[in-house]
Structure formats: C-alpha cells, structure tokens
Design a protein around this motif. Structure first.
Motif, PDB file in Angstrom:
ATOM      1  N   UNK A  91      71.291  26.687  90.468  1.00 17.46           N
ATOM      2  CA  UNK A  91      71.829  26.566  90.413  1.00 17.46           C
ATOM      3  C   UNK A  91      72.469  26.403  89.306  1.00 17.46           C
ATOM      4  N   UNK A  92      74.026  27.707  89.278  1.00 12.76           N
ATOM      5  CA  UNK A  92      74.888  27.208  88.574  1.00 12.76           C
ATOM      6  C   UNK A  92      76.082  26.455  88.415  1.00 12.76           C
ATOM      7  N   UNK A  93      75.795  25.546  89.048  1.00 11.21           N
ATOM      8  CA  UNK A  93      76.712  24.520  89.672  1.00 11.21           C
ATOM      9  C   UNK A  93      75.346  22.927  89.978  1.00 11.21           C
ATOM     10  N   UNK A  94      74.060  23.290  89.072  1.00 10.23           N
ATOM     11  CA  UNK A  94      73.280  21.718  89.149  1.00 10.23           C
ATOM     12  C   UNK A  94      73.604  20.891  87.713  1.00 10.23           C
ATOM     13  N   UNK A  95      73.114  19.878  88.036  1.00  8.31           N
ATOM     14  CA  UNK A  95      73.056  19.151  86.424  1.00  8.31           C
ATOM     15  C   UNK A  95      72.321  19.778  85.559  1.00  8.31           C
ATOM     16  N   UNK A  96      71.610  20.708  85.657  1.00 10.07           N
ATOM     17  CA  UNK A  96      71.176  21.755  84.422  1.00 10.07           C
ATOM     18  C   UNK A  96      71.144  22.955  84.905  1.00 10.07           C
ATOM     19  N   UNK A  97      71.715  24.005  83.757  1.00 13.06           N
ATOM     20  CA  UNK A  97      71.541  25.523  84.713  1.00 13.06           C
ATOM     21  C   UNK A  97      71.607  26.091  83.581  1.00 13.06           C
ATOM     22  N   UNK A  98      70.130  26.272  82.834  1.00 11.52           N
ATOM     23  CA  UNK A  98      69.631  27.061  81.420  1.00 11.52           C
ATOM     24  C   UNK A  98      70.234  29.008  81.704  1.00 11.52           C
ATOM     25  N   UNK A  99      69.925  29.846  83.024  1.00  8.08           N
ATOM     26  CA  UNK A  99      70.881  30.626  82.204  1.00  8.08           C
ATOM     27  C   UNK A  99      71.782  30.617  82.043  1.00  8.08           C
ATOM     28  N   UNK A 100      73.123  29.873  82.059  1.00  7.87           N
ATOM     29  CA  UNK A 100      74.410  29.544  81.279  1.00  7.87           C
ATOM     30  C   UNK A 100      74.254  29.707  79.658  1.00  7.87           C
ATOM     31  N   UNK A 101      73.242  28.980  78.999  1.00  5.49           N
ATOM     32  CA  UNK A 101      73.081  28.827  78.024  1.00  5.49           C
ATOM     33  C   UNK A 101      72.655  30.468  77.111  1.00  5.49           C
ATOM     34  N   UNK A 102      71.853  30.655  78.266  1.00  9.36           N
ATOM     35  CA  UNK A 102      71.650  32.431  77.555  1.00  9.36           C
ATOM     36  C   UNK A 102      72.363  33.183  77.932  1.00  9.36           C
ATOM     37  N   UNK A 103      73.237  33.246  78.462  1.00 11.78           N
ATOM     38  CA  UNK A 103      74.782  34.193  78.566  1.00 11.78           C
ATOM     39  C   UNK A 103      76.003  34.126  77.137  1.00 11.78           C
ATOM     40  N   UNK A 104      75.718  32.110  77.027  1.00  9.94           N
ATOM     41  CA  UNK A 104      76.456  32.024  75.922  1.00  9.94           C
ATOM     42  C   UNK A 104      75.975  32.893  74.938  1.00  9.94           C
ATOM     43  N   UNK A 105      74.539  32.919  74.630  1.00  6.34           N
ATOM     44  CA  UNK A 105      73.470  32.578  73.234  1.00  6.34           C
ATOM     45  C   UNK A 105      73.788  34.561  73.321  1.00  6.34           C
ATOM     46  N   UNK A 106      73.382  35.578  74.279  1.00  5.68           N
ATOM     47  CA  UNK A 106      73.915  36.273  74.040  1.00  5.68           C
ATOM     48  C   UNK A 106      75.568  37.206  73.626  1.00  5.68           C
ATOM     49  N   UNK A 107      76.309  36.208  74.485  1.00  7.55           N
ATOM     50  CA  UNK A 107      77.735  36.600  73.463  1.00  7.55           C
ATOM     51  C   UNK A 107      78.181  36.413  72.782  1.00  7.55           C
ATOM     52  N   UNK A 108      76.762  35.317  71.923  1.00 10.92           N
ATOM     53  CA  UNK A 108      77.643  34.960  70.686  1.00 10.92           C
ATOM     54  C   UNK A 108      77.025  36.284  69.525  1.00 10.92           C
ATOM     55  N   UNK A 109      75.600  37.180  70.268  1.00 12.85           N
ATOM     56  CA  UNK A 109      74.713  37.968  69.788  1.00 12.85           C
ATOM     57  C   UNK A 109      76.120  39.177  69.702  1.00 12.85           C
ATOM     58  N   UNK A 110      76.494  39.441  71.213  1.00 13.75           N
ATOM     59  CA  UNK A 110      77.779  40.418  70.840  1.00 13.75           C
ATOM     60  C   UNK A 110      78.941  40.535  70.665  1.00 13.75           C
ATOM     61  N   UNK A 111      79.209  39.764  69.899  1.00 16.96           N
ATOM     62  CA  UNK A 111      80.566  38.959  68.690  1.00 16.96           C
ATOM     63  C   UNK A 111      79.637  39.348  67.820  1.00 16.96           C
ATOM     64  N   UNK A 112      78.951  39.827  67.224  1.00 16.10           N
ATOM     65  CA  UNK A 112      78.509  39.531  66.047  1.00 16.10           C
ATOM     66  C   UNK A 112      78.826  40.031  65.118  1.00 16.10           C
ATOM     67  N   UNK A 113      79.182  41.083  65.219  1.00 15.86           N
ATOM     68  CA  UNK A 113      79.772  42.214  64.277  1.00 15.86           C
ATOM     69  C   UNK A 113      81.415  42.124  63.813  1.00 15.86           C
ATOM     70  N   UNK A 114      81.668  41.680  64.875  1.00 13.65           N
ATOM     71  CA  UNK A 114      83.052  41.161  64.732  1.00 13.65           C
ATOM     72  C   UNK A 114      83.609  40.353  64.337  1.00 13.65           C
TER      73      UNK A 114
END
Length: 139
Positions: free
Chosen positions: A93-116
């Motif tokens: 549940x993305x609306x739950x108290x804890x949603x671990x996949x959201x942290x992985x989405x954030x991590x991948x975003x940081x990896x994608x932005x590495x060159x920039x």
C-alpha cells in the motif's frame, strides 16, 4: 592496515551494492502492481503470470529473485509464492504507514540523475532545472 576494519568497510559496499541491484526489481514490482497482485493470494509462477498478464518466463525470474532477497515467500513443496502479513504491510500500500518500494523509486531516481549531478557539480554555471514529471503509478 587493520584487516577487520577493512572488511567491515568493504561490507558496507557489498550491502549497498545488493540494495542497488534489488532496486530495479522492487520498482518493477511497484510499477506493475505485482506486490498487490501477490497479496491477493499464493500462486505458482504460471498462475501469477496469468493473474498479472505478464510473460511466464520473466515473471518466474522476478518471483525467484524476490524470494531470494526475502521480499516475498516461496513454498518449495508447492512451488508457490506469497506475501507474509509483514511483507504485504511494507510492499503493498503506497498510502500505508510504511511503503518500501517508494524508497527504491527515490534511489533509482538518484542513480538516473548521476550524470547530471556530476556535470553540475563540476560546472561553474548551474544548469537550468527541467520541470518534474509525474511518475507512473501502479494500479
């Protein structure tokens, strides 16, 4: 050099590498709604492919990888995959108290932005920021 301290330090890199490698498959689970689909009940790889409309070979690989990482549970006797109550609480549940996949989405975003980020870090002139786009949400 203190070999124990060296091994402890290298262990941090190994842990981070494991999380980095896992990130892509967790985000796939998030984006395709795979965790939510698995929360509906245990399934064999074939049943799960049918349930989710995915390719059996690739979904079987995804299931095995997730089970190997401890993200989902595998019943070897029946070759069925499922989520424990705790796994579902953290993964479904993305609306739950804890949603671990959201942290992985954030991590991948940081990896994608590495060159920039590297480019801007080394540039005397900041680049203009592009507007943010909304990420795709799993249904």
């Amino acid at each position: 050099m203190n070999e124990d301290k060296l091994n402890e330090f290298l262990g941090k890199f190994v842990t981070d590498l494991g999380a980095t490698v896992a990130a892509g498959n967790v985000v796939i689970g998030h984006r395709l709604g795979l965790y939510r689909a698995l929360a509906r009940g245990p399934a064999t790889p074939g049943q799960f492919a049918e349930r989710t409309g995915t390719t059996p070979r690739y979904i079987a690989e995804w299931l095995r990888g997730q089970a190997a990482g401890g993200y989902i549970t595998w019943d070897a006797a029946q070759d069925r995959y499922s989520l424990t109550e705790e796994q579902a609480f953290v993964l479904v549940s993305p609306d739950g108290a804890v949603y671990a996949p959201g942290a992985f989405v954030l991590a991948l975003g940081a990896l994608r932005a590495e060159e920039r980020i590297a480019s801007v870090t080394c540039s005397a002139t900041p680049t203009k920021t592009r507007p943010r786009r909304s990420p795709a949400r799993a249904t």
